[in-house]
Design an enzyme around this catalytic site. Structure first.
Site, mmCIF file in Angstrom:
data_model
loop_
_atom_site.group_PDB
_atom_site.id
_atom_site.type_symbol
_atom_site.label_atom_id
_atom_site.label_comp_id
_atom_site.label_asym_id
_atom_site.label_seq_id
_atom_site.Cartn_x
_atom_site.Cartn_y
_atom_site.Cartn_z
ATOM 1 N N LYS A 1 43.760 80.428 64.737
ATOM 2 C CA LYS A 1 44.566 80.279 66.168
ATOM 3 C C LYS A 1 44.571 78.958 66.559
ATOM 4 O O LYS A 1 43.535 78.412 67.248
ATOM 5 C CB LYS A 1 43.574 81.328 67.133
ATOM 6 C CG LYS A 1 44.318 81.881 68.359
ATOM 7 C CD LYS A 1 44.877 80.769 69.180
ATOM 8 C CE LYS A 1 43.773 80.195 70.051
ATOM 9 N NZ LYS A 1 44.490 79.295 70.950
ATOM 10 N N GLU B 1 31.476 72.716 67.097
ATOM 11 C CA GLU B 1 31.712 71.491 67.311
ATOM 12 C C GLU B 1 32.366 71.126 68.506
ATOM 13 O O GLU B 1 33.466 71.156 68.922
ATOM 14 C CB GLU B 1 32.442 70.964 66.055
ATOM 15 C CG GLU B 1 32.389 69.190 65.933
ATOM 16 C CD GLU B 1 33.263 68.453 66.579
ATOM 17 O OE1 GLU B 1 32.908 67.852 67.763
ATOM 18 O OE2 GLU B 1 34.268 68.399 66.026
ATOM 19 N N CYS C 1 36.057 64.340 70.374
ATOM 20 C CA CYS C 1 34.776 64.652 70.760
ATOM 21 C C CYS C 1 33.647 63.679 70.322
ATOM 22 O O CYS C 1 32.656 63.531 70.971
ATOM 23 C CB CYS C 1 34.493 65.884 69.961
ATOM 24 S SG CYS C 1 34.766 65.932 68.146
ATOM 25 N N GLU D 1 32.052 63.943 79.770
ATOM 26 C CA GLU D 1 33.023 63.693 78.781
ATOM 27 C C GLU D 1 34.310 63.859 79.319
ATOM 28 O O GLU D 1 34.747 64.616 80.002
ATOM 29 C CB GLU D 1 33.138 64.881 77.487
ATOM 30 C CG GLU D 1 33.894 64.478 76.364
ATOM 31 C CD GLU D 1 34.235 65.610 75.429
ATOM 32 O OE1 GLU D 1 34.107 65.206 74.160
ATOM 33 O OE2 GLU D 1 33.864 66.766 75.751
#
Length: 483
Positions: A178, A253, A287, A386
């Protein structure tokens, strides 16, 4: 440029429209122009994909019964099919995601290498004989988990899909992929590769759709045995919660706030270049971005000068019709989120050393200037959250102990960098950093054979390397009484 590639769902070896007939439109973030219209999967389509995947991996099925060496040959053929379409996939990824062709080419090469690496593992996933008392034979068998779900983000659409698909397929599982609804196109080329590599129907299924609909349904589907998700920590927690309803295994992750720790004995030119790539590659939408530069006070000004010079000399653009070396952010909403963080940094007292807004020469596209903040303290928002954009926070330290304290003072623990010419410093600091990956004198770096994953809120489990084989297999213990 108009898109001419696949746009339908791929379920059970067939290209098909969505059950609802719904579609959605993607756009080129460098021009803000529509790029492609794609079939939009919903719950019914995910159900069909999972059912096809379940049939493909059932005991006695062609895929489940295949000689492991033949499965490896399928993976090599899969890699060949991707390599043959490399240029086309690079172009699609650049238009759909906004990254430059140079960056997209690195992603495609990594996928090819990853499938070839795991192709070599198909006949090496094995169990053990266990010493037990008495006249018994006791051994373990490592079996595929079954149907695996792969929910992929928009920042590395092609590369991150391949990263989790390759070990899952190598271990004999089937997969439902997906991709993000923001960047769904390159994922459809995995279906093309599966067809050309001769994969049995249903082994690989691709269902572009909204994360809130197709993604959530896949995560909580009772017939999915493992879910691999890459994305924000907040969304990852939701995936884990949904998967837990069926006690489904997860590989997560998630976010990062990576520090690049620069000691005074480092090669400052190399360190500045590594810090530059670590935050401005992929427009900082990574990331593992090195979004905190933790630098010794004695070389602070020298390093900042070098990083600012490189940032200000980085040409912005798509890299397709110009000399751009940093592309736009992926969408208008992402651009605005990054700009909001920049304003927060200013309000909290940080100093803009360069950048800080939208480039004056860009009338279209979701570009943000490469931005460097100095006078940052580790309690500021821009140092803790972040940002997922081209924004670097510079924090100074006095000694090694303080450097480690600053680096570890984060809810995240994905990747950290160390810059030093002293091996004792390198090993000592690496040992004390609470990060799943630590790299010395280069940043960022990873290979198919090295494990990828983080500590703390940066995720669970590991992608890549031999560690990923454990994510996609389950151990069966067999005991035989020989008396």
């Amino acid at each position: 440029m108009s898109y001419t590639g696949p746009t339908e769902l791929y379920i059970g070896g067939e290209w098909t429209t969505a059950d609802s007939g719904e579609t959605f439109v993607t756009e080129d973030p460098a021009t803000e122009e529509p790029y492609a219209e794609v079939a939009e999967a919903a719950e019914a389509d995910v159900d069909s994909a999972v059912a096809a995947a379940e049939d493909a991996v059932a005991r006695g099925s062609e895929w489940r019964s295949l000689d492991p060496r033949e499965r490896g040959q399928h993976l090599h053929a899969f890699a060949d099919a991707i390599e043959e379409r490399k240029d086309e996939i690079i172009e699609v990824e650049s238009y759909d995601n906004g990254k430059t062709p140079f960056e997209a080419s690195i992603d495609v090469d990594m996928v090819i290498d990853t499938f070839r690496y795991y192709a070599g593992w198909t006949d090496k996933v094995q169990g053990d004989q266990v010493p037990v008392p008495g006249d018994r034979l006791n051994y373990t068998v490592r079996e595929p988990v079954g149907v695996t779900g792969h929910i992929i983000p928009w920042n590395y659409p092609f590369q991150l899909a391949g990263r989790s698909l390759a070990p899952a397929l190598a271990c004999g599982n089937s997969a439902v992929l997906k991709p993000s609804s923001t960047t769904p196109l390159s994922a459809l080329y995995y279906a093309v590769a599966a067809e050309e590599a001769g994969f049995p129907d249903g082994v690989l299924n691709v269902v572009p759709g909204r994360g809130s609909v197709a993604g959530n349904h896949l995560a909580q589907h009772p017939d999915v045995e493992h879910v691999a998700f890459t994305g924000s920590t907040g969304v990852g927690k939701g995936v884990m919660e949904r998967a837990s309803q069926n006690v489904t295994g997860v590989t997560l992750e998630l976010g990062g706030k990576g520090p690049n720790v620069v000691f005074p004995d480092a090669d400052l030119d190399d360190a500045a270049m590594g810090c530059h790539y670590g935050i401005f590659m992929n427009a900082g939408q990574m990331c593992w971005a090195g979004s905190r530069l933790v630098v010794h006070e004695s070389v602070h000004d020298e390093v900042v000068e070098r990083v600012v010079e490189q940032a200000e000399s980085t040409p912005l653009g798509s890299g397709i019709d110009d000399d751009g070396r940093m592309g736009p952010t992926v969408s208008e909403s992402q651009q605005q989120e990054v700009l909001d963080y920049i304003e927060t940094g200013k309000e909290e007292g940080a100093t803009v050393a360069c950048g800080g807004g939208v480039p004056d020469d860009k009338d279209e596209g979701y570009f943000v200037e490469p931005t460097v903040f100095t006078d940052v303290t580790n309690d500021m928002t821009i140092a803790r959250e972040e940002i997922f954009g081209p924004v670097l926070s510079v924090i100074s330290f006095e000694d090694q102990e303080e450097a480690i304290e600053i680096a570890n003072d984060s809810p995240y623990g994905l990747m950290a960098g160390i810059w030093t010419s002293d091996l004792t410093t390198a090993h000592t600091v690496a040992d004390r950093l609470d990060y799943g990956m630590v790299t010395v004198n280069e940043y960022p770096v990873t290979q198919p054979q090295t494990p990828f994953g983080g500590f703390k809120e940066s995720g669970l489990g590991r992608e890549q390397g031999t560690e990923a084989l454990h994510e996609y297999t389950q151990t069966k213990n067999v005991n035989i009484n020989l008396e």
